[in-house]
Design an enzyme around this catalytic site. Structure first.
Site, PDB file in Angstrom:
ATOM      1  N   GLY A  17      61.406  -4.903 -51.262  1.00 25.17           N
ATOM      2  CA  GLY A  17      61.460  -3.254 -51.729  1.00 25.17           C
ATOM      3  C   GLY A  17      61.028  -2.849 -52.836  1.00 25.17           C
ATOM      4  O   GLY A  17      61.435  -1.723 -53.446  1.00 25.17           O
ATOM      5  N   ASN A  19      58.095  -1.061 -52.486  1.00 23.85           N
ATOM      6  CA  ASN A  19      57.563   0.219 -51.841  1.00 23.85           C
ATOM      7  C   ASN A  19      58.830   1.394 -51.849  1.00 23.85           C
ATOM      8  O   ASN A  19      58.766   2.518 -52.328  1.00 23.85           O
ATOM      9  CB  ASN A  19      57.242   0.267 -50.594  1.00 23.85           C
ATOM     10  CG  ASN A  19      55.666  -0.152 -50.781  1.00 23.85           C
ATOM     11  OD1 ASN A  19      54.775   0.534 -51.145  1.00 23.85           O
ATOM     12  ND2 ASN A  19      55.481  -1.300 -50.144  1.00 23.85           N
ATOM     13  N   HIS A 116      50.789  -0.192 -44.141  1.00 20.07           N
ATOM     14  CA  HIS A 116      49.996  -1.288 -43.883  1.00 20.07           C
ATOM     15  C   HIS A 116      49.215  -1.876 -44.972  1.00 20.07           C
ATOM     16  O   HIS A 116      48.365  -1.212 -45.292  1.00 20.07           O
ATOM     17  CB  HIS A 116      49.644  -1.053 -42.435  1.00 20.07           C
ATOM     18  CG  HIS A 116      49.072  -2.450 -42.082  1.00 20.07           C
ATOM     19  ND1 HIS A 116      49.654  -3.393 -41.402  1.00 20.07           N
ATOM     20  CD2 HIS A 116      47.820  -2.843 -42.036  1.00 20.07           C
ATOM     21  CE1 HIS A 116      49.211  -4.354 -40.854  1.00 20.07           C
ATOM     22  NE2 HIS A 116      47.830  -4.174 -41.371  1.00 20.07           N
ATOM     23  N   GLY A 150      52.494   1.176 -30.313  1.00 15.60           N
ATOM     24  CA  GLY A 150      51.422   0.069 -30.707  1.00 15.60           C
ATOM     25  C   GLY A 150      51.973  -0.584 -31.978  1.00 15.60           C
ATOM     26  O   GLY A 150      52.818  -0.339 -32.839  1.00 15.60           O
ATOM     27  N   ASP A 152      50.829  -1.035 -35.530  1.00 17.22           N
ATOM     28  CA  ASP A 152      49.939  -0.252 -36.668  1.00 17.22           C
ATOM     29  C   ASP A 152      48.821   0.264 -35.855  1.00 17.22           C
ATOM     30  O   ASP A 152      47.741   0.504 -36.739  1.00 17.22           O
ATOM     31  CB  ASP A 152      49.235  -1.367 -37.688  1.00 17.22           C
ATOM     32  CG  ASP A 152      50.321  -2.659 -38.031  1.00 17.22           C
ATOM     33  OD1 ASP A 152      51.429  -1.893 -38.269  1.00 17.22           O
ATOM     34  OD2 ASP A 152      50.098  -3.818 -38.118  1.00 17.22           O
TER      35      ASP A 152
HETATM   36  C1  GRF Z   1      54.168  -4.238 -48.135  1.00 18.22           C
HETATM   37  O1  GRF Z   1      53.263  -5.028 -48.753  1.00 18.22           O
HETATM   38  C2  GRF Z   1      53.679  -3.553 -46.862  1.00 18.22           C
HETATM   39  O2  GRF Z   1      52.352  -3.250 -46.877  1.00 18.22           O
HETATM   40  C3  GRF Z   1      54.301  -4.267 -45.621  1.00 18.22           C
HETATM   41  O3  GRF Z   1      55.173  -4.905 -46.326  1.00 18.22           O
HETATM   42  C4  GRF Z   1      55.317  -5.231 -47.754  1.00 18.22           C
HETATM   43  C5  GRF Z   1      56.700  -4.701 -48.132  1.00 18.22           C
HETATM   44  O4  GRF Z   1      56.779  -5.076 -49.700  1.00 18.22           O
HETATM   45  N1  GRF Z   1      54.435  -3.401 -44.706  1.00 18.22           N
HETATM   46  P1  GRF Z   1      57.785  -4.414 -50.278  1.00 18.22           P
HETATM   47  O5  GRF Z   1      59.227  -4.900 -49.509  1.00 18.22           O
HETATM   48  O6  GRF Z   1      58.066  -2.966 -50.251  1.00 18.22           O
HETATM   49  O7  GRF Z   1      57.767  -4.966 -51.574  1.00 18.22           O
END
Ligand code: GRF
Length: 210
Positions: A17, A19, A116, A150, A152
């Site tokens: 989490g 992000n 991604h 699709g 990504d």
């Molecule tokens: C991220 O690195 C993103 O690129 C991918 O999943 C990862 C999630 O990381 N889709 P977090 O859970 O946000 O730390």
């Protein structure tokens, strides 16, 4: 004059989490005119749920059902109901490790985004930073994109390049890509919340609304 209502974000995640935390923090300090209104995870006990609780965002685990890589019909309906119940304007995938199918996407047309860890269309799929390292590219990065059926492949909203350095390991490269993610995901969501992102087929254009 009253301020327009905040854009409502529903976040789906399976892991740490980071992000989500970056987006929630940007909302809190007003850098994004939005608020996270619900966090859902297919993984019981995922750290993203702890982070949501800490941030005071309603959250819950919804079991994904009988498949390994996607949601089964019942689970899909439960995710849709939770997101619609929270009246989300945007579904933000933040490390959600399940493929979302047409049934789900049709309920939120043009309203599901993902980040991604590569410069798409290079290295779609799992462990993209490792794919980049194994391939030997000198430049990789991360991509915010709309989600289509699709893997990504949806229209690209924003990208940021990250150089591959001599001596990089999968871990060091992934960590630097994640730093870049925590910059562009909030920026993209801010632009979406402001209505600045216009889509024409595969192309997206940022127009600042004044
Ligand atoms: C991220 O690195 C993103 O690129 C991918 O999943 C990862 C999630 O990381 N889709 P977090 O859970 O946000 O730390």
């Amino acid at each position: 004059m009253t301020a327009p209502p905040l854009y409502r974000l529903g976040i789906l995640g399976s892991g740490r989490g980071s992000n989500f935390a970056a987006v929630a923090e940007a909302c809190r300090r007003g850098a994004i005119r939005a608020e996270p209104v619900v966090v859902l995870s297919d993984v019981e006990g995922a750290y993203i749920l702890d982070r949501a609780k800490e941030a005071g965002v309603p959250c819950r685990h919804i079991a994904p059902g009988r498949f390994r890589t996607k949601l089964d019909e019942e689970a899909e309906a439960a995710y849709v109901a939770a997101l619609e119940g929270a009246r989300v304007d945007l579904v933000v995938l933040a490390g959600f490790m399940r493929i979302l199918k047409g049934g789900f996407l049709s309920r939120f047309p043009g309203k599901v985004v993902n980040i991604h860890p590569s410069l798409l269309p290079a290295f779609p799929g799992l462990e993209a930073w490792k794919q980049a390292l194994d391939y030997g590219v000198k430049l990789t990065g991360c991509t915010v994109h709309f989600v289509d059926q699709g893997i990504d492949t949806g229209a690209i909203i924003q990208q940021r390049a990250v150089p591959v350095l001599d001596g990089d390991t999968a871990e060091t490269l992934h960590a630097r890509i994640q730093e870049a993610e925590r910059i562009i995901y909030p920026e993209s969501i801010a632009a979406l919340a402001n209505g600045e992102v216009q889509v024409a087929g595969r192309a997206t254009v940022r127009r600042v609304v004044v």
